[in-house]
Scaffold this active site. Structure first.
Site, short mmCIF file in Angstrom:
data_model
loop_
_atom_site.label_atom_id
_atom_site.label_comp_id
_atom_site.label_asym_id
_atom_site.label_seq_id
_atom_site.Cartn_x
_atom_site.Cartn_y
_atom_site.Cartn_z
N ARG A 294 -11.75 -15.09 -1.20
CA ARG A 294 -10.95 -13.89 -0.98
C ARG A 294 -9.60 -14.24 -0.35
O ARG A 294 -9.54 -14.70 0.79
CB ARG A 294 -11.70 -12.89 -0.10
CG ARG A 294 -10.95 -11.56 0.02
CD ARG A 294 -11.65 -10.54 0.91
NE ARG A 294 -10.89 -9.30 0.97
CZ ARG A 294 -9.80 -9.13 1.71
NH1 ARG A 294 -9.36 -10.12 2.46
NH2 ARG A 294 -9.15 -7.97 1.68
N HIS B 138 -5.41 -12.60 -0.95
CA HIS B 138 -4.63 -11.65 -1.76
C HIS B 138 -3.85 -12.34 -2.88
O HIS B 138 -3.79 -11.84 -3.99
CB HIS B 138 -3.65 -10.86 -0.88
CG HIS B 138 -4.31 -9.83 -0.02
ND1 HIS B 138 -5.24 -10.14 0.94
CD2 HIS B 138 -4.18 -8.49 0.02
CE1 HIS B 138 -5.65 -9.03 1.54
NE2 HIS B 138 -5.02 -8.01 1.00
N LEU C 266 0.99 6.78 -17.41
CA LEU C 266 0.40 5.85 -18.37
C LEU C 266 0.69 6.42 -19.76
O LEU C 266 0.36 7.58 -20.04
CB LEU C 266 -1.12 5.76 -18.18
CG LEU C 266 -1.74 4.79 -19.20
CD1 LEU C 266 -1.54 3.35 -18.75
CD2 LEU C 266 -3.19 5.08 -19.44
N LYS D 175 -2.49 -0.07 -17.08
CA LYS D 175 -3.83 0.54 -17.08
C LYS D 175 -4.72 -0.28 -16.16
O LYS D 175 -5.58 -1.05 -16.61
CB LYS D 175 -4.38 0.66 -18.51
CG LYS D 175 -5.39 1.82 -18.64
CD LYS D 175 -5.59 2.23 -20.08
CE LYS D 175 -6.81 3.10 -20.30
NZ LYS D 175 -6.84 4.36 -19.58
N ARG E 58 -1.66 -2.22 -25.84
CA ARG E 58 -1.54 -1.76 -24.44
C ARG E 58 -2.34 -2.69 -23.51
O ARG E 58 -1.90 -3.01 -22.40
CB ARG E 58 -2.01 -0.32 -24.32
CG ARG E 58 -1.81 0.26 -22.91
CD ARG E 58 -2.07 1.75 -22.85
NE ARG E 58 -3.46 2.06 -23.11
CZ ARG E 58 -3.96 3.30 -23.19
NH1 ARG E 58 -3.16 4.35 -23.04
NH2 ARG E 58 -5.23 3.51 -23.43
N GLU F 99 1.49 13.43 -14.82
CA GLU F 99 0.39 13.49 -15.78
C GLU F 99 -0.87 14.03 -15.10
O GLU F 99 -0.84 14.40 -13.92
CB GLU F 99 0.13 12.11 -16.39
CG GLU F 99 -0.24 11.06 -15.35
CD GLU F 99 -0.40 9.65 -15.93
OE1 GLU F 99 -0.64 9.49 -17.14
OE2 GLU F 99 -0.30 8.70 -15.14
N TYR G 253 -7.90 -2.46 -17.78
CA TYR G 253 -8.93 -2.02 -18.73
C TYR G 253 -8.28 -1.24 -19.85
O TYR G 253 -7.09 -0.90 -19.78
CB TYR G 253 -9.99 -1.16 -18.03
CG TYR G 253 -9.56 0.24 -17.70
CD1 TYR G 253 -8.61 0.48 -16.69
CD2 TYR G 253 -10.05 1.34 -18.40
CE1 TYR G 253 -8.21 1.77 -16.38
CE2 TYR G 253 -9.64 2.63 -18.09
CZ TYR G 253 -8.72 2.84 -17.09
OH TYR G 253 -8.31 4.11 -16.79
N1 PLP Z 1 -2.94 8.91 -18.35
C1 PLP Z 1 -3.95 8.37 -17.63
C2 PLP Z 1 -3.76 8.18 -16.15
C3 PLP Z 1 -5.14 7.99 -18.26
O1 PLP Z 1 -6.14 7.42 -17.54
C4 PLP Z 1 -5.28 8.19 -19.66
C5 PLP Z 1 -6.51 7.80 -20.36
O2 PLP Z 1 -7.48 7.39 -19.80
C6 PLP Z 1 -4.21 8.77 -20.36
C7 PLP Z 1 -3.06 9.11 -19.67
C8 PLP Z 1 -4.31 9.02 -21.84
O3 PLP Z 1 -4.34 7.80 -22.55
P1 PLP Z 1 -5.08 7.69 -23.99
O4 PLP Z 1 -4.43 8.75 -24.87
O5 PLP Z 1 -4.78 6.33 -24.44
O6 PLP Z 1 -6.53 7.96 -23.75
#
Ligand code: PLP
Length: 292
Positions: free
Chosen positions: A107, A109, A211, A155, A59, A187, A40
């Site tokens: 279903r 995997h 991310l 993501k 992304r 993070e 997403y």
């Molecule tokens: N890290 C994670 C795990 C996130 O889910 C997000 C945003 O949802 C971010 C970092 C920050 O990303 P962005 O600046 O693109 O919103």
């Protein structure tokens, strides 16, 4: 079906058609539902204008390629979809959520052999920019171990690790978590984390352990424009604990100071000077974007 706390009449996009959110349906065999097999992205828009859409769509394409989902959508098609949904919503400041799963199949995997069309879903919701209290007083966080997988750069809609991390914050009565893997900062639950030490802005480097937010490059640019020294490097738990400032960034929270960590004040316990500079630069960037 009525879903509480959402606008069931808002228009969403599902597999080539526009529908009311309350009427949109997918199969229970969708691999997104069964396996979390999908990705997403979330594109913020200000005054109806998507912000840093190129970065978000690049992304999205990277995430699709990483899990080998092929969708019959070119970059212009994604752009047109985002713009069309914003227009139909009539909203000014809003968030466009885009999700693609591997589609509906028996279903198993392993990827379905062929002929399965990915599910493409897109919705828009109102975006309330962070309030004055958060901006001026900051938010609180606690430290937790990062128990997620080793592909945090994708993501993915498989967000159980992030969900449990966010709930740890809620259970602790605070706003966010700082996750640590092997005593090194990764993070937040859904945001990137920035640390200031001796006037220098630091962030964990881009890697499979975080991310890369679309704000990561933006903050690098704003730091460079405003003369703030920036370094991407691994940051230890001890360095975080004795930081002068800590902040978070994400599409929904923009940039916010973290003024309390694990029950102790960060630095002076007030939003610091580096935050103030970056906050002002962020606001100016948005104001210019709205007028462009
Ligand atoms: N890290 C994670 C795990 C996130 O889910 C997000 C945003 O949802 C971010 C970092 C920050 O990303 P962005 O600046 O693109 O919103």
């Amino acid at each position: 079906m009525m879903i509480a706390d959402v606008d069931n009449d808002s228009i969403v996009y599902l597999n080539g058609e526009y529908r009311r959110l309350g009427d949109a349906r997918i199969s229970v065999l969708d691999r997104g539902f069964i396996f979390g097999d999908g990705i997403y992205d979330v594109v913020p828009a200000y005054s109806g204008r998507p912000f840093r859409m190129d970065g978000h769509l690049a992304r999205l394409e990277r995430s699709l390629a990483a899990i080998r989902i092929q969708v019959d959508m070119a970059r212009q098609d994604w752009e047109a979809l985002v713009l069309d949904l914003i227009r139909r919503s009539g909203l000014g400041d809003c968030m466009v959520y885009i999700q693609v799963t591997r589609g509906v199949a028996r279903r198993d995997h392993a990827f379905p052999s062929s002929g399965v069309t990915p599910t493409v879903f897109c919705m828009v919701s109102p975006f309330e920019r962070p309030d004055a209290h958060c901006r001026e007083q900051g938010v609180r966080a606690v430290s937790i171990p990062d128990l997620r997988w080793l592909h945090c750069e994708i993501k993915s809609v498989s967000l159980l690790g992030n969900v449990l991390a966010k709930q740890a914050a809620v259970d602790a009565g605070v706003d966010e978590v700082l996750q640590f893997r092997d005593d090194m900062l990764t993070e937040g639950s859904s945001c990137n984390i920035w640390v200031v030490r001796d006037g220098r802005l630091l962030a964990p480097p881009r890697s499979n352990l975080i991310l890369e937010g679309i704000r990561y490059s933006l903050i690098e640019e704003l730091a460079s424009q405003t003369g703030i020294d920036f370094q991407a490097r691994p940051i230890s738990r001890a360095e975080v604990a004795s930081a002068d400032e800590i902040m978070l960034t994400s599409a929904t929270r923009e940039i916010l100071p973290i003024t309390e960590l694990d029950g102790k004040p960060v630095g002076t316990g007030r939003p610091g000077p580096v935050y103030q500079v970056l906050r002002a630069a962020y606001d100016e960037t948005i104001a210019r974007h709205e007028q462009a």
